[in-house]
Design a protein around this motif. Structure first.
Motif, mmCIF file in Angstrom:
data_model
loop_
_atom_site.group_PDB
_atom_site.id
_atom_site.type_symbol
_atom_site.label_atom_id
_atom_site.label_comp_id
_atom_site.label_asym_id
_atom_site.label_seq_id
_atom_site.Cartn_x
_atom_site.Cartn_y
_atom_site.Cartn_z
ATOM 1 N N ASP A 309 0.823 -1.215 0.000
ATOM 2 C CA ASP A 309 0.000 0.000 0.000
ATOM 3 C C ASP A 309 0.855 1.263 0.000
ATOM 4 O O ASP A 309 0.425 2.320 -0.496
ATOM 5 C CB ASP A 309 -0.941 0.001 1.205
ATOM 6 N N LEU A 310 2.069 1.164 0.525
ATOM 7 C CA LEU A 310 2.944 2.341 0.607
ATOM 8 C C LEU A 310 3.602 2.661 -0.732
ATOM 9 O O LEU A 310 4.006 3.806 -0.964
ATOM 10 C CB LEU A 310 4.035 2.133 1.666
ATOM 11 N N VAL A 311 3.725 1.661 -1.597
ATOM 12 C CA VAL A 311 4.471 1.863 -2.850
ATOM 13 C C VAL A 311 3.612 1.616 -4.088
ATOM 14 O O VAL A 311 4.130 1.491 -5.199
ATOM 15 C CB VAL A 311 5.728 0.954 -2.892
ATOM 16 N N ALA A 312 2.289 1.525 -3.894
ATOM 17 C CA ALA A 312 1.390 1.221 -5.014
ATOM 18 C C ALA A 312 1.490 2.253 -6.134
ATOM 19 O O ALA A 312 1.297 1.944 -7.311
ATOM 20 C CB ALA A 312 -0.050 1.122 -4.511
ATOM 21 N N GLU A 313 1.802 3.487 -5.780
ATOM 22 C CA GLU A 313 1.930 4.549 -6.798
ATOM 23 C C GLU A 313 3.351 5.105 -6.825
ATOM 24 O O GLU A 313 3.595 6.258 -7.209
ATOM 25 C CB GLU A 313 0.908 5.651 -6.503
ATOM 26 N N SER A 314 4.276 4.261 -6.445
ATOM 27 C CA SER A 314 5.680 4.678 -6.346
ATOM 28 C C SER A 314 6.286 4.966 -7.710
ATOM 29 O O SER A 314 5.861 4.442 -8.744
ATOM 30 C CB SER A 314 6.463 3.564 -5.649
ATOM 31 N N GLY A 315 7.337 5.774 -7.699
ATOM 32 C CA GLY A 315 8.096 6.025 -8.917
ATOM 33 C C GLY A 315 8.998 4.858 -9.285
ATOM 34 O O GLY A 315 9.596 4.844 -10.368
ATOM 35 N N PHE A 316 9.115 3.888 -8.384
ATOM 36 C CA PHE A 316 9.930 2.709 -8.689
ATOM 37 C C PHE A 316 9.039 1.692 -9.406
ATOM 38 O O PHE A 316 8.147 1.075 -8.820
ATOM 39 C CB PHE A 316 10.497 2.117 -7.399
ATOM 40 N N LYS A 317 9.262 1.560 -10.706
ATOM 41 C CA LYS A 317 8.365 0.790 -11.571
ATOM 42 C C LYS A 317 8.215 -0.663 -11.126
ATOM 43 O O LYS A 317 7.127 -1.249 -11.224
ATOM 44 C CB LYS A 317 8.885 0.844 -13.013
ATOM 45 N N VAL A 318 9.283 -1.255 -10.645
ATOM 46 C CA VAL A 318 9.232 -2.669 -10.217
ATOM 47 C C VAL A 318 8.196 -2.845 -9.115
ATOM 48 O O VAL A 318 7.389 -3.788 -9.136
ATOM 49 C CB VAL A 318 10.627 -3.130 -9.731
ATOM 50 N N PHE A 319 8.204 -1.936 -8.146
ATOM 51 C CA PHE A 319 7.236 -2.008 -7.052
ATOM 52 C C PHE A 319 5.823 -1.742 -7.565
ATOM 53 O O PHE A 319 4.882 -2.466 -7.255
ATOM 54 C CB PHE A 319 7.584 -0.987 -5.966
ATOM 55 N N ARG A 320 5.703 -0.672 -8.352
ATOM 56 C CA ARG A 320 4.376 -0.255 -8.825
ATOM 57 C C ARG A 320 3.731 -1.344 -9.697
ATOM 58 O O ARG A 320 2.558 -1.681 -9.529
ATOM 59 C CB ARG A 320 4.500 1.053 -9.604
ATOM 60 N N ASP A 321 4.509 -1.925 -10.605
ATOM 61 C CA ASP A 321 3.963 -2.952 -11.503
ATOM 62 C C ASP A 321 3.522 -4.198 -10.742
ATOM 63 O O ASP A 321 2.505 -4.812 -11.074
ATOM 64 C CB ASP A 321 5.010 -3.345 -12.553
ATOM 65 N N ALA A 322 4.287 -4.591 -9.720
ATOM 66 C CA ALA A 322 3.926 -5.775 -8.944
ATOM 67 C C ALA A 322 2.552 -5.608 -8.304
ATOM 68 O O ALA A 322 1.708 -6.505 -8.343
ATOM 69 C CB ALA A 322 4.981 -6.060 -7.876
ATOM 70 N N VAL A 323 2.296 -4.429 -7.746
ATOM 71 C CA VAL A 323 1.011 -4.179 -7.085
ATOM 72 C C VAL A 323 -0.101 -4.079 -8.118
ATOM 73 O O VAL A 323 -1.189 -4.652 -7.942
ATOM 74 C CB VAL A 323 1.080 -2.890 -6.234
#
Length: 599
Positions: A309-323
């Motif tokens: 939930d903390l990285v769902a809209e993160s600038g780090f694509k790897v995190f964002r894509d996983a969610v």
């Protein structure tokens, strides 16, 4: 020529003798562990399954016997008669159970000679395992393995006594049975009198023990050999032994209570440890989310933390894509490891998670003056602060992240957690943590077969409140299944069974078996369920694995007399092997392998 035992009878095993027997004439028999020739005196250390004792041959009192003793070598088989004596104070060996006594020999018989063994028969032999397994009959003379097999015997006896005390009958079930290809591959046995037909060796007595409940036996147990044709691991063999049981008119709490009593008694009588009951419990969901495993080692922390939930809209694509793709981002805080691990060591941890299909490992080292991390530039200060707060991060900590589908994240971080536990010295190897994992999914989807399959086996009952989802949302259905876990090993598992013929038939349909196919494979069971089946449940313990844990080893071959290796072969007997053409003809079998060297 070897001498005989005529007129000579063993009075004691080696370590049964104590200072209370000093002055008695005794007869011991065994193998020569060591011979020391000091001129007038020859000392022979004799070994049997109980341990060792020293025998003395004196040239001044009995020159002929002394001369005969000079001929013996390591692993000769001897019978010795003599008088038990107390050693002088300076000769006492405090490292031996029998270190205060010795036998002054009056008669020696060499029952058999021995060639020089291919390795020393001693506690910590440095011979490689393949050589020891080739000469397993010699390897089994080592005290370490003899203690393990004695422990195995004790566990089996305690099991029989405990379950007998609790009203269980030990009943044997067939070894030659019908193949029911659900789960691991069967070992097949061709029938000579039924050409073209095969028996299967049982992967479990599951169906038969349920039929014993239909038969009204109420409580069954058996110490039984089972067979699975699957790839081996350090804690798995193609043939293995179960402490198997089943109970009628019970719910999950009844089965758990009986088996907690068994484990508690087992630890008390073998290791002298009190394991308090009831054991702690985790649901499958909680075990996966906290430890990344359905058999968690709870002797240490390093629990997984969900930061999706903390990285769902993160600038780090790897995190964002996983969610966005329905997966998750989870992390472990290796407390203090940031100051201990070099960049090279952190990179090595990345290779660990790749073994479990993770694409990589993201990391942060928390320092007093800030953060050291290759991914920090993709995250806002707010996101970094929230991550640190959720993980309880402090200067010196190493934060490790995996982002992917949940099953990959759990598998990768679950194994990384174990790796870190060892590297950081967090695991107390003298401690035993026993727990139950409950509420397993009833079904899991097999991508290869494109169908739902049973997580445990198709006779496991769904939780009552989830039955309505069987046809509409099978992946949501939880089961009345329970596994016992000790120090990260599943040592036993079971469930409450389906006892309704209608629900059992429905379960078969959910896993893709038509009524006709279910009838062909399990018709006799479905028929039996028409005649009044009591509610019932049970479980099975892996005797090999239980013994391995109690013996303090991590290799299951250390607690099996004649184990197989990774290829399911026996290095000692060369099994499996080719057979005569005549035998194949009698069985109406032709093989596609003609060259014996290829077989």
């Amino acid at each position: 020529m070897a001498e005989t035992l005529k007129g000579m009878k063993r009075t004691h095993r080696c370590t049964e003798l104590t200072t209370a027997d000093v002055g008695k004439e005794v007869v011991v028999m065994g193998w020569v562990q060591r011979r020391r020739d000091l001129g007038k005196l020859i000392f022979v250390t004799l070994r049997d399954r109980s341990g060792i004792i020293q025998v003395v041959f004196n040239s001044e009192t009995n020159p002929e016997l002394h001369e005969k003793a000079s001929q013996v070598r390591s692993e000769y088989v001897l019978a010795v008669r003599g008088t038990l004596a107390r050693r002088s104070e300076e000769a006492i060996n405090r490292n031996m159970v029998t270190g205060e006594i010795e036998i002054i020999a009056s008669e020696l018989r060499i029952l058999n000679k021995s060639e020089v063994p291919p390795f020393h028969i001693e506690e910590n032999v440095d011979a490689n395992e393949a050589l020891r397994l080739k000469y397993r009959y010699l390897d089994l003379r080592r005290p370490h393995l003899q203690r393990n097999l004695h422990l195995r015997h004790r566990i089996a006896k305690i099991a029989r006594d405990y379950y007998d005390d609790n009203g269980f009958y030990e009943i044997e079930t067939p070894f030659l049975t019908k193949s029911t290809p659900e789960g691991a591959r069967d070992y097949l046995v061709p029938s000579r009198v039924h050409p073209g037909k095969f028996y299967a060796l049982p992967q479990s007595p599951q169906i038969f023990k349920q039929l014993l409940m239909v038969s009204g036996f109420d409580r069954y147990m058996q110490i039984v050999k089972c067979f699975r044709d699957e790839d081996l691991r350090a804690d798995r063999q193609p043939e293995f032994t179960q402490i198997d049981l089943e109970m009628s008119f019970v719910d999950m709490e009844d089965v758990i209570a009986v088996n907690e009593g068994f484990i508690s008694r087992l630890f008390r009588e073998t290791l002298g440890l009190d394991i308090p009951v009831p054991f702690k419990r985790l649901t499958y969901k909680e075990a996966m989310e906290r430890y990344g495993s359905d058999k968690p080692d709870t002797r240490f922390g390093l629990e997984l933390v969900n930061i999706s939930d903390l990285v769902a809209e993160s600038g780090f694509k790897v995190f964002r894509d996983a969610v966005e793709n329905g997966g998750s981002v989870r992390a472990i805080n290796a407390k203090g490891a940031g100051a201990k691990f070099s960049r090279k060591e952190i990179d090595a941890l990345g290779e660990v998670v790749k073994t479990y299909k993770a694409k990589g490992l993201a990391w942060m080292v928390v320092e007093a003056e800030g953060l050291k991390s290759p991914i920090a530039k993709f995250l806002t200060e707010t996101e970094i602060g929230q991550i640190k707060e959720r993980l309880g991060a402090e200067p010196g900590d190493l934060l490790l992240f995996v982002a992917d589908k949940d099953e990959i994240v759990f598998d990768a971080l679950g194994h990384l957690r174990l790796e870190l536990g060892e590297k950081l010295g967090l695991i107390d190897h003298k401690r035993y943590d026993v727990l139950w994992v409950t509420e397993f999914p009833l079904l899991e989807y097999d991508e290869e077969e494109q169908r739902w399959v049973a997580k445990h086996h198709p006779f496991t009952a769904p939780m009552d409140e989830d039955i309505d989802y069987l046809d509409t949302d099978p992946g949501r259905v939880r089961s009345k299944a329970y596994d016992m876990v000790i120090n990260g090993y599943e040592v036993g598992g079971g469930s409450i069974r389906i006892h309704s013929q209608e629900l059992q038939a429905r379960m078969f349909r959910v896993i893709g078996l038509s009524d006709e196919q279910a009838g062909e494979r399990f018709g006799f069971m479905l028929d039996a369920f028409k005649y009044g089946t009591p509610p019932h449940g049970g479980m099975a313990f892996g005797l090999d694995r239980l013994t391995m844990l109690l013996a303090g080893t991590d290799n299951i071959r250390d607690v099996i007399a004649f184990p197989k290796v990774q290829t399911a072969a026996c290095l000692m007997s060369n099994a499996p092997d080719v057979v005569d053409e005549k035998q194949l003809e009698e069985l109406h079998i032709k093989t596609t392998v003609n060259d014996k060297s290829e077989a």
